[in-house]
Design a protein around this motif. Structure first.
Motif, PDB file in Angstrom:
ATOM      1  N   ALA A  84       0.631  -1.201  -0.170  1.00 43.61           N
ATOM      2  CA  ALA A  84      -0.169   0.023   0.044  1.00 43.61           C
ATOM      3  C   ALA A  84       0.699   0.860   0.171  1.00 43.61           C
ATOM      4  CB  ALA A  84      -1.142  -0.015   0.655  1.00 43.61           C
ATOM      5  N   GLY A  85       0.246   2.368  -0.889  1.00 41.31           N
ATOM      6  CA  GLY A  85       1.318   3.290  -1.149  1.00 41.31           C
ATOM      7  C   GLY A  85       2.283   3.713  -1.727  1.00 41.31           C
ATOM      8  N   ALA A  86       2.554   2.856  -1.917  1.00 42.12           N
ATOM      9  CA  ALA A  86       3.729   2.041  -3.202  1.00 42.12           C
ATOM     10  C   ALA A  86       4.349   3.243  -4.042  1.00 42.12           C
ATOM     11  CB  ALA A  86       4.226   0.539  -3.400  1.00 42.12           C
ATOM     12  N   LEU A  87       5.268   3.703  -4.278  1.00 41.85           N
ATOM     13  CA  LEU A  87       5.951   4.035  -5.220  1.00 41.85           C
ATOM     14  C   LEU A  87       5.951   3.357  -6.662  1.00 41.85           C
ATOM     15  CD1 LEU A  87       7.637   7.143  -3.948  1.00 41.85           C
ATOM     16  CD2 LEU A  87       5.469   7.300  -4.878  1.00 41.85           C
ATOM     17  N   MET A  88       5.779   3.557  -7.730  1.00 37.45           N
ATOM     18  CA  MET A  88       5.406   1.814  -8.821  1.00 37.45           C
ATOM     19  C   MET A  88       5.787   2.475 -10.405  1.00 37.45           C
ATOM     20  SD  MET A  88       2.921  -0.707  -7.167  1.00 37.45           S
ATOM     21  CE  MET A  88       3.974  -2.435  -7.993  1.00 37.45           C
ATOM     22  N   GLN A  89       5.950   4.098 -10.327  1.00 40.22           N
ATOM     23  CA  GLN A  89       6.536   4.125 -11.588  1.00 40.22           C
ATOM     24  C   GLN A  89       7.073   3.647 -12.371  1.00 40.22           C
ATOM     25  OE1 GLN A  89       5.978   8.660 -11.394  1.00 40.22           O
ATOM     26  NE2 GLN A  89       8.077   8.702 -13.587  1.00 40.22           N
ATOM     27  N   ASP A  90       7.261   3.499 -13.369  1.00 39.48           N
ATOM     28  CA  ASP A  90       7.627   2.498 -14.625  1.00 39.48           C
ATOM     29  C   ASP A  90       8.295   1.460 -14.194  1.00 39.48           C
ATOM     30  OD1 ASP A  90       7.430   5.256 -16.519  1.00 39.48           O
ATOM     31  OD2 ASP A  90       9.144   6.176 -15.401  1.00 39.48           O
ATOM     32  N   ALA A  91       7.731   0.239 -13.025  1.00 40.32           N
ATOM     33  CA  ALA A  91       7.968  -0.110 -12.561  1.00 40.32           C
ATOM     34  C   ALA A  91       8.003  -1.220 -13.578  1.00 40.32           C
ATOM     35  CB  ALA A  91       7.235  -0.912 -11.033  1.00 40.32           C
ATOM     36  N   ASN A  92       8.247  -2.132 -14.029  1.00 44.11           N
ATOM     37  CA  ASN A  92       8.020  -3.415 -14.911  1.00 44.11           C
ATOM     38  C   ASN A  92       7.501  -4.718 -13.812  1.00 44.11           C
ATOM     39  OD1 ASN A  92       7.758  -5.599 -16.582  1.00 44.11           O
ATOM     40  ND2 ASN A  92       9.722  -5.297 -17.627  1.00 44.11           N
TER      41      ASN A  92
ATOM     42  N   ASP B 245       2.649 -11.963  -9.393  1.00 49.02           N
ATOM     43  CA  ASP B 245       1.821 -12.631  -8.401  1.00 49.02           C
ATOM     44  C   ASP B 245       1.001 -11.827  -8.151  1.00 49.02           C
ATOM     45  OD1 ASP B 245      -0.998 -13.931  -8.000  1.00 49.02           O
ATOM     46  OD2 ASP B 245       0.297 -15.981  -8.015  1.00 49.02           O
ATOM     47  N   LEU B 246      -0.433 -11.278  -8.002  1.00 50.42           N
ATOM     48  CA  LEU B 246      -0.485 -10.271  -6.813  1.00 50.42           C
ATOM     49  C   LEU B 246      -1.851 -10.095  -5.846  1.00 50.42           C
ATOM     50  CD1 LEU B 246       0.135  -7.411  -9.031  1.00 50.42           C
ATOM     51  CD2 LEU B 246       1.507  -6.519  -6.617  1.00 50.42           C
ATOM     52  N   THR B 247      -1.772 -11.420  -5.984  1.00 46.48           N
ATOM     53  CA  THR B 247      -3.106 -12.185  -5.005  1.00 46.48           C
ATOM     54  C   THR B 247      -3.468 -12.186  -3.688  1.00 46.48           C
ATOM     55  OG1 THR B 247      -3.049 -14.033  -7.248  1.00 46.48           O
ATOM     56  CG2 THR B 247      -4.324 -14.153  -4.928  1.00 46.48           C
ATOM     57  N   GLU B 248      -4.570 -11.020  -3.831  1.00 41.68           N
ATOM     58  CA  GLU B 248      -4.819 -10.759  -2.255  1.00 41.68           C
ATOM     59  C   GLU B 248      -3.661  -9.784  -1.636  1.00 41.68           C
ATOM     60  OE1 GLU B 248      -5.101 -14.680  -0.328  1.00 41.68           O
ATOM     61  OE2 GLU B 248      -7.436 -15.198  -1.425  1.00 41.68           O
ATOM     62  N   ALA B 249      -2.836  -8.910  -3.018  1.00 42.24           N
ATOM     63  CA  ALA B 249      -2.361  -8.057  -1.911  1.00 42.24           C
ATOM     64  C   ALA B 249      -3.258  -6.913  -2.234  1.00 42.24           C
ATOM     65  CB  ALA B 249      -1.085  -7.764  -3.459  1.00 42.24           C
ATOM     66  N   VAL B 250      -2.375  -6.098  -0.983  1.00 40.26           N
ATOM     67  CA  VAL B 250      -2.789  -5.131  -0.703  1.00 40.26           C
ATOM     68  C   VAL B 250      -2.168  -3.826  -1.668  1.00 40.26           C
ATOM     69  CG1 VAL B 250      -3.405  -3.297   1.503  1.00 40.26           C
ATOM     70  CG2 VAL B 250      -4.466  -5.609   1.671  1.00 40.26           C
ATOM     71  N   MET B 251      -2.827  -3.521  -1.857  1.00 38.56           N
ATOM     72  CA  MET B 251      -1.976  -1.757  -2.845  1.00 38.56           C
ATOM     73  C   MET B 251      -3.171  -0.963  -2.938  1.00 38.56           C
ATOM     74  SD  MET B 251      -1.152  -3.065  -7.114  1.00 38.56           S
ATOM     75  CE  MET B 251      -0.243  -1.490  -8.364  1.00 38.56           C
ATOM     76  N   SER B 252      -3.554  -0.756  -2.193  1.00 42.47           N
ATOM     77  CA  SER B 252      -3.900   0.904  -1.508  1.00 42.47           C
ATOM     78  C   SER B 252      -3.484   1.324  -1.814  1.00 42.47           C
ATOM     79  CB  SER B 252      -4.790   1.074  -0.378  1.00 42.47           C
ATOM     80  OG  SER B 252      -5.605  -0.120  -0.225  1.00 42.47           O
TER      81      SER B 252
END
Length: 211
Positions: free
Chosen positions: A126-134, A139-146
């Protein structure tokens, strides 16, 4: 008779002259007031036109970044520089805390990270900066990426089944073939994103449609 008419004319003429003079004077005053009103309106119009021209010229002279933004426009976040000296920056650790509000002691910076086919099942990012990431095939099953900032990232064939992906900015990202089955997508945005063959089966979007 001629003398009587002359005397009458001499008697009447001063009165007529005085009356005509008063009328003429009144007419002149009215005409002058009318002219002054028209002049005032013309001056006011000229000032207004100059003001409009000045504002228009100012906006034209401004660079795009200086021009006023629409009321509903969100400001572009100012991100810190990437700390590439941190060796484990692209190795997020699993967490069971579920930071739905992205409250962290340390910034989770995954910008430009190569996370292809990474197993992130159940991870809290959650809250990750993922700009331009690959994250192609991740597999983000059941992950929290808010509240993640995932602009221009690669999520081709990524799996988000049962994941909490609310308030994420996916603008400009490639999500071709991604699977969001039964995921929470409330208030996430996809402006300019590639959504070819994306599976949105049974996703939850709350009260507002995604953009």
């Amino acid at each position: 008779m001629e003398m009587s008419m002359t005397m009458a004319s001499a008697f009447v003429s001063p009165a007529i002259a005085r009356t005509g003079s008063r009328r003429k004077g009144s007419t002149c005053v009215v005409m002058q007031a009318s002219d002054n009103g028209r002049e005032a309106r013309r001056n006011a119009g000229a000032v207004r036109n100059l003001a409009v021209a000045a504002v228009t010229g100012l906006l034209v002279a401004m660079s795009p970044t200086e021009r006023p933004e629409p009321a509903d426009a969100l400001p572009t976040p100012r991100l810190p520089p990437i700390n590439k000296a941190k060796k484990d920056r692209c190795s997020p650790s699993s967490s069971a805390m579920g930071q739905a509000n992205a409250a962290r002691d340390e910034l989770l910076d995954l910008r430009e990270c190569d996370l292809r086919s990474k197993d992130l099942r159940g991870y809290d990012i959650a809250g990750a900066l993922m700009q331009d990431a690959n994250l192609q095939g991740a597999d983000l099953t059941e992950a929290v990426m808010s509240k993640a900032f995932a602009v221009r990232a690669n999520f081709k064939d990524a799996t988000f089944v049962n994941a909490v992906v609310d308030r994420v900015i996916f603008d400009g990202s490639d999500l071709t073939g991604a699977n969001f089955t039964n995921a929470v997508l409330s208030d996430s945005t996809f402006d300019g994103a590639t959504l070819t063959n994306v599976d949105f089966t049974d996703v939850y979007v709350g009260d507002f449609l995604q953009r």
